[in-house]
Design a protein around this motif. Sequence first.
Motif, PDB file in Angstrom:
ATOM      1  N   TRP A 213       4.643   8.217  -9.646  1.00  0.00           N
ATOM      2  CA  TRP A 213       3.247   8.558  -9.986  1.00  0.00           C
ATOM      3  C   TRP A 213       2.854   9.862  -9.295  1.00  0.00           C
ATOM      4  O   TRP A 213       2.276  10.758  -9.894  1.00  0.00           O
ATOM      5  N   ALA A 214       3.189   9.963  -8.001  1.00  0.00           N
ATOM      6  CA  ALA A 214       2.819  11.143  -7.199  1.00  0.00           C
ATOM      7  C   ALA A 214       3.512  12.399  -7.739  1.00  0.00           C
ATOM      8  O   ALA A 214       2.905  13.472  -7.803  1.00  0.00           O
ATOM      9  N   GLN A 216       4.436  12.940 -10.763  1.00  0.00           N
ATOM     10  CA  GLN A 216       3.807  13.289 -12.026  1.00  0.00           C
ATOM     11  C   GLN A 216       2.449  13.977 -11.822  1.00  0.00           C
ATOM     12  O   GLN A 216       2.078  14.882 -12.563  1.00  0.00           O
ATOM     13  N   LYS A 217       1.729  13.514 -10.794  1.00  0.00           N
ATOM     14  CA  LYS A 217       0.384  14.052 -10.523  1.00  0.00           C
ATOM     15  C   LYS A 217       0.445  15.289  -9.623  1.00  0.00           C
ATOM     16  O   LYS A 217      -0.600  15.805  -9.225  1.00  0.00           O
ATOM     17  N   LYS A 218       1.654  15.657  -9.203  1.00  0.00           N
ATOM     18  CA  LYS A 218       1.824  16.755  -8.226  1.00  0.00           C
ATOM     19  C   LYS A 218       0.939  16.484  -6.997  1.00  0.00           C
ATOM     20  O   LYS A 218       0.078  17.277  -6.617  1.00  0.00           O
ATOM     21  N   TYR A 219       1.171  15.312  -6.433  1.00  0.00           N
ATOM     22  CA  TYR A 219       0.352  14.775  -5.340  1.00  0.00           C
ATOM     23  C   TYR A 219       1.309  14.397  -4.212  1.00  0.00           C
ATOM     24  O   TYR A 219       1.775  13.250  -4.161  1.00  0.00           O
ATOM     25  N   ALA A 323      -7.114   6.910  -4.556  1.00  0.00           N
ATOM     26  CA  ALA A 323      -6.921   7.503  -5.883  1.00  0.00           C
ATOM     27  C   ALA A 323      -5.997   6.635  -6.728  1.00  0.00           C
ATOM     28  O   ALA A 323      -5.944   6.768  -7.950  1.00  0.00           O
ATOM     29  N   LEU A 324      -5.252   5.755  -6.055  1.00  0.00           N
ATOM     30  CA  LEU A 324      -4.267   4.916  -6.760  1.00  0.00           C
ATOM     31  C   LEU A 324      -4.239   3.514  -6.161  1.00  0.00           C
ATOM     32  O   LEU A 324      -4.266   3.363  -4.936  1.00  0.00           O
ATOM     33  N   ASP A 347      -6.372   5.340 -10.733  1.00  0.00           N
ATOM     34  CA  ASP A 347      -5.194   4.844 -11.459  1.00  0.00           C
ATOM     35  C   ASP A 347      -4.747   3.504 -10.893  1.00  0.00           C
ATOM     36  O   ASP A 347      -4.881   3.254  -9.690  1.00  0.00           O
ATOM     37  N   THR A 400       0.286   7.135 -22.863  1.00  0.00           N
ATOM     38  CA  THR A 400      -0.192   8.442 -23.333  1.00  0.00           C
ATOM     39  C   THR A 400      -0.225   8.459 -24.860  1.00  0.00           C
ATOM     40  O   THR A 400      -1.215   8.875 -25.476  1.00  0.00           O
TER      41      THR A 400
END
Length: 429
Positions: A213-214, A216-219, A323-324, A347, A400
Amino acid sequence: MITKEKKPYALKQGMLENVMRQFDHAADHIGLNPNIRKILEITNNELVVHFPVKMDSGQVEVFTGYRVQHNNALGPYKGGLRYHPTVDIDAARALAMWMTWKTSLAGLPYGGAKGGIQLDPTKYSDAELERITRRFTYALGDNIGPELDIPAPDVNTNPQTMAWILDTYMSTKAPAERSTNLHVVTGKPIGAGGSQGRDRATGYGVFLNIKFWAEQKKYPLRGKSFILQGFGNVGYWAARFLEAEGARMVGVQDAYGSLYNPLGIPVEPLFEYAKANRNSILGYQEAQPVDSGAFFALDCDLCIPAALGNQITARNAADIKAALIAEGANGPTDVEAEKILLHRGIDIIPDILCNSGGVIGSYFEWLQNRNGEIWTLDEVMEKLEKKMKESFHRVVAFATEKQVDLRTAAFMIAIQRLEQTYLQRGIFP
Ligand code: NAD
């Protein structure tokens, strides 16, 4: 006759209501065949056993145990055994249904089941727990089996519990058949036929989902903070992998209390402390105790519920700072809370995806036992990561494409696989 309007169960508020509402929502989205809907919204078999056990005092206590087998269209029933005062027929039904969706989503050749005993294990000695487990196994008899229904650990059960079940089950078989039953349970200790890596499989899977997840979110996870509810098998391993990635645990809660330290609570020292403190984090000095009611409102970037169901509800969802939410537990977020969280842009990686590393690890153990193989830790972890990655990206891509949230997408994929199986196979006779 069961129709969509008339539910097979009288739904009281709780996990069963949750899982049924999640199922209905996804089934509506895919326009699930109404005949198959009737099959999937009810469990196949429900076993309730009352069995006597001699206590250390010499007195006899009678316990109630459950095993609910929801569906086996894709393969043998699979799911954990929980020892907890909240275990009842509805909890077992709900958890069994989640197992069906989880194994289907993961593409495993399994159905879904769940069970356990309604008890508070802290009130019994180890010797009593062993006798309770063995007598429960005996009461379940041939309703479980390596090609029929394969239990595993869950809340308050562990590899030792599985070893007792295995030994009891094998002891009831003829000598020549005994070693062919090694895969009647998974999550066993290594010496009793367990697999390398099964201990950490669920927590590692939770961590991997957060990592994917991170990415993908650039987190970046380095420097991020997380709060964790449940410092048991799932929570401990998830926290350990997250900490190794550079994140820090700022809040942790177990059945006994909650701790907070904005600078971070070191995972391994807390684990050692809890082990020496009857599995309780209470009293750990490197953090301050906080009110358990305010736990989910603590400042953090990530939130991992890894204890019981229905912990994040309409009462606390609006206060969550993360955030998640990565669901290590089964059913930790109820439907009303989920609406609030999604509306707030938070999310949620849903349980049937997020904690599926456990049943995938169990599948690897089952395969090794069945084929007489022994895999290395590296092999297990590599195969686990590959499968988790596929599942995560399949769910995200589907969400998506269909413009739905991750839970609905995960349920839709799981239900569609079952629908296809029933449509191709037909209904006997
Ligand atoms: P566990 O018994 O090892 O640990 C449970 C933890 O939750 C303990 O720290 C306990 O103190 C804490 N807890 C219990 N009641 C609590 C409460 N009311 N508030 C806060 N904390 C509480 O159990 P586990 O195996 O880690 O399972 C945790 C969750 O993960 C369950 O929902 C289970 O169904 C799910 N799960 C487990 C596995 C697995 O492989 N063990 C796999 C998939 C999902």
